[in-house]
Design a protein around this motif. Structure first.
Motif, short mmCIF file in Angstrom:
data_model
loop_
_atom_site.label_atom_id
_atom_site.label_comp_id
_atom_site.label_asym_id
_atom_site.label_seq_id
_atom_site.Cartn_x
_atom_site.Cartn_y
_atom_site.Cartn_z
N MET A 110 0.82 -1.05 -0.04
CA MET A 110 -0.01 0.07 -0.03
C MET A 110 0.95 1.17 0.08
N LYS A 112 0.98 5.57 -0.14
CA LYS A 112 -0.07 6.92 -0.12
C LYS A 112 0.99 7.96 -0.65
N VAL A 118 -4.51 6.64 -1.74
CA VAL A 118 -3.95 5.37 -1.67
C VAL A 118 -4.03 4.48 -2.83
N PHE A 120 -2.62 0.51 -4.19
CA PHE A 120 -2.18 -0.71 -4.04
C PHE A 120 -1.43 -1.56 -4.99
N SER A 143 -7.23 -3.63 -1.27
CA SER A 143 -6.19 -4.26 -0.43
C SER A 143 -6.46 -5.65 -0.44
#
Length: 146
Positions: A110, A112, A118, A120, A143
C-alpha cells in the motif's frame, strides 16, 4: 519522511504475465517467514534507494527480464519517477499480505501519495541465485486479493 518508492511498478507488464497464485506455505512455515523477511528487505532497500535518488542501487533489485526492458538504471529510474510518482516519492507505504506463487512470492503493498490518495501494488519476486529480485510490480484494486 519519504517512504517507499515505487520500485517495480515498472514491472507491471511482467507481473501481469505471471500465472495464478498458490499458497503452498503459510505464515507459520519457517521457510515462509525467512523468505518474507528477505523480500521485505529487498523492497525496503529499493524504496530507500529511490528516496536517495540512487537509481543504480534501485536497479540492482530488478530481475533480468526487467533489465531487458529498461537497459540502464537511468532509464529505469526515469520511468518510475515519471510514471509512478506515488512509488518514487510516497508519503507512506505499508507491507500487506505475502503469498507464495509459482516461481516466487507476491508481496501486496500500500502506498499513499502526498495528497493522501492510497494505491495498492503487487510486487512479484523471484530467486536469482541466492537473492530475491523484483520481477514485476503491478497495480491492484483494493487491499484484498493476493
Amino acid at each position: 519522511m519519504k517512504k517507499i518508492t515505487g520500485l517495480l511498478v515498472v514491472f507491471t507488464i511482467l507481473g501481469c504475465l505471471t500465472g495464478g497464485f498458490a499458497n503452498a506455505s503459510g505464515p507459520n512455515d519457517s521457510s515462509f517467514k525467512v523468505a518474507r523477511e528477505q523480500i521485505i528487505g529487498v523492497i525496503s532497500d529499493q524504496i530507500q534507494a529511490f528516496e536517495l535518488e540512487d537509481v543504480d542501487r534501485a536497479y540492482h533489485h530488478a530481475s533480468q527480464s526487467i533489465k531487458k526492458l529498461f537497459e540502464s538504471s537511468e532509464i529505469f529510474g526515469q520511468m518510475v519517477r515519471n510514471s509512478y510518482p506515488m512509488i518514487w516519492d510516497p508519503a507512506a507505504f505499508e507491507f500487506l499480505r505475502t503469498v507464495e506463487h509459482p516461481g516466487g512470492y507476491v508481496q501486496r503493498m500500500m502506498f499513499k501519495d502526498s495528497s493522501g490518495q492510497v494505491y495498492f501494488f503487487d510486487y512479484m519476486l523471484e530467486r536469482a541465485g541466492n537473492r530475491w529480485v523484483i520481477a514485476g510490480v503491478y497495480p491492484s484494486i483494493g487491499s484484498s486479493g493476493v
